[in-house]
Design an enzyme around this catalytic site. Structure first.
Site, PDB file in Angstrom:
ATOM      1  N   HIS A  93       1.002  -1.250  -0.144  1.00  0.00           N
ATOM      2  CA  HIS A  93      -0.016  -0.122   0.151  1.00  0.00           C
ATOM      3  C   HIS A  93       0.804   1.207   0.175  1.00  0.00           C
ATOM      4  CE1 HIS A  93      -2.848   3.147   1.912  1.00  0.00           C
ATOM      5  NE2 HIS A  93      -3.875   2.111   1.389  1.00  0.00           N
ATOM      6  N   ASP A 124       2.826  -4.583   7.969  1.00  0.00           N
ATOM      7  CA  ASP A 124       1.847  -3.784   7.813  1.00  0.00           C
ATOM      8  C   ASP A 124       0.573  -4.638   8.183  1.00  0.00           C
ATOM      9  OD1 ASP A 124      -0.352  -2.469   6.906  1.00  0.00           O
ATOM     10  OD2 ASP A 124       0.509  -1.580   5.059  1.00  0.00           O
ATOM     11  N   GLN A 143      -4.530  -5.041   6.877  1.00  0.00           N
ATOM     12  CA  GLN A 143      -5.727  -6.015   6.213  1.00  0.00           C
ATOM     13  C   GLN A 143      -5.662  -7.106   6.863  1.00  0.00           C
ATOM     14  OE1 GLN A 143      -8.040  -5.043   4.149  1.00  0.00           O
ATOM     15  NE2 GLN A 143      -7.135  -2.927   3.669  1.00  0.00           N
ATOM     16  N   LYS A 146     -10.629  -0.526  10.455  1.00  0.00           N
ATOM     17  CA  LYS A 146     -10.622  -1.662   9.653  1.00  0.00           C
ATOM     18  C   LYS A 146     -11.067  -2.974  10.600  1.00  0.00           C
ATOM     19  CE  LYS A 146      -7.219  -0.119   6.195  1.00  0.00           C
ATOM     20  NZ  LYS A 146      -8.049   0.518   5.028  1.00  0.00           N
TER      21      LYS A 146
END
Ligand SMILES: Cc1ncc(COP(=O)(O)O)c(C=O)c1O
Length: 416
Positions: A133, A210, A213, A236
């Site tokens: 990302h 990261d 997600q 999220k």
């Protein structure tokens, strides 16, 4: 807690009807159609318990934290620090000193780039992958511009998998940090985090994951992973926007300088000499997002009660179903077909621009995302300007997928 999935065992399936009833936003219609919300990778929705926790905090407990002797300040501090403890337990960190509240994943990565980055110099290397990302690319580019360090990028395959051997080959004596996404937001690929970390540590290189997600889709145990940094966002994982977390290994955080100055991050200030606060406050300058942390704590309670393992199992089945249904559509191109995936279906329909597809689907009540998904290098790699992306959460069901497939048939009819 109103969540009806309470006290279920790992193997017991989720009660979707009851879970969906916990999310007021899912009860509406859009353009006269039942809402099929399939844009969870961008931001998930909140159960009533999270909304109530935030309201309760503002109605009863709000004051500034850490500073007051009065009752409300104590309550606010307890709520804020209670949320930190929940985060620590949720990701199995060794200590709350390792849990730094940030605005989100982006700020967490920027914190590492700014602070850990002070040990990086000309000729050093930061190693990322081609599927990152933008928020795990640009902070490192800024660091490289500042210091003369070099950004190295490990390649991906046509199925959207990381080329692990190439990543390992790129680890060198100059590598200061490996920064890799746990799960790709554009492709859904789940990266082999444990293998990456083992290979990096064998060469003395710390690893940042990261987790934006991954955090809502699979149990995360930072000690089992043995990662050095783990970044994620509250919004999220059914929590509020504007709150996120940087997990950092205590021994590393101890050695890192503050990245922002102000209140909270100091023990004593004089014009001659300022003494920084201990962890994690050294990295939390200024009044924090207290209500955000409270909401995140409530989201963690909700996810725990639902069961992260059960969520992972359920979502894997739903992803299989969705992949099967989409694959059967004529003229569809799935982007991201890794063996190990979580929650994301990126695709193109021949002859229909993804934005047009998104608009037609919206009119059928189906919310998906279209565009580059803040991962332009991924789009360049596949030679596409963008994709349509349906992304799942544990409150989605087969009806949502069927509605998506029906909407795609409508779009195909319109543009044929
Ligand atoms: C993989 C990944 N990393 C980082 C981010 C940035 O998260 P935030 O905007 O919450 O800081 C996202 C958001 O979509 C993401 O998917």
């Amino acid at each position: 807690m109103t969540n009806s999935a309470m006290h279920n065992s790992v193997t017991e399936p989720l009660d979707l009807e009851k879970i969906r009833a916990d999310f007021p936003i899912l009860q509406q219609t859009v353009h006269g159609c039942r809402l099929a919300f399939l844009d969870n990778a961008a931001s998930s929705q909140r159960p009533q318990a999270v909304i109530d926790a935030i309201s309760h905090y503002y109605e009863h407990d709000h004051a500034n934290v850490h500073r007051g002797v009065h009752t409300l300040s104590h309550r606010a501090t307890d709520a804020f620090e209670g949320a930190r403890l929940k985060v620590k337990q949720f990701i199995n960190a060794a200590s709350t000193r390792e849990i730094v509240f940030t605005r989100g994943t982006t700020e967490a990565i920027n914190l590492v780039a700014a602070s850990f980055g002070q040990t990086v110099g000309a000729g050093d290397e930061i190693l990322i992958s081609h599927m990152e990302h933008h928020s795990n690319i640009v902070p490192w580019q800024l660091l490289c511009e500042r210091t003369g360090a070099v950004l190295k990028v490990a390649p991906i395959s046509l199925s959207g998998e990381l080329q692990l051997d190439s990543l390992i080959d790129l680890m060198s004596e100059a590598t200061r940090l490996v920064a890799i996404t746990h799960v790709s937001n554009a492709l859904g690929t789940v990266n082999p985090a444990a293998e990456i970390i083992a290979a990096a540590h064998a060469r003395g290189i710390p690893v940042l994951l990261d987790g934006a997600q991954a955090i809502a889709h699979t149990p995360v145990d930072v000690q089992a992973l043995d990662c050095d940094f783990y970044a994620f966002s509250g919004h999220k994982m059914c929590g509020p926007t504007g709150i996120g977390v940087l997990y950092g290994r205590e021994s590393l955080l101890e050695r890192m300088p503050p990245w922002q100055g102000g209140g909270e991050m100091i023990l004593r200030v004089s014009f001659e000499d300022t003494v920084y606060n201990h962890l994690p406050y050294k990295f939390e300058a200024g009044t924090p997002n207290i209500a955000g942390a409270v909401g995140l704590g409530a989201a963690i309670d909700y996810l725990n009660t639902t069961g992260m393992q059960r969520i992972a199992i359920y979502e894997a089945e739903l992803l299989d179903y969705a992949t099967e249904q989409l694959s059967a559509i004529e003229n569809i191109r799935l982007i991201g077909t890794a063996t190990h995936k979580a929650g994301v279906l990126s695709f193109l329909l021949a002859g229909i621009h993804p934005h047009d597809l998104g608009t037609v689907l919206d009119h059928q009540g189906v919310a998906i995302r279209t565009g580059h998904h803040c991962a332009m290098p991924v789009m360049d790699f596949f030679g596409v300007p963008g994709t349509a992306r349906a992304s799942l959460a544990f409150y989605n069901n087969r009806q949502d997928i069927d509605q998506l497939v029906a909407g795609l048939a409508v779009a195909t009819g319109m543009f044929a």
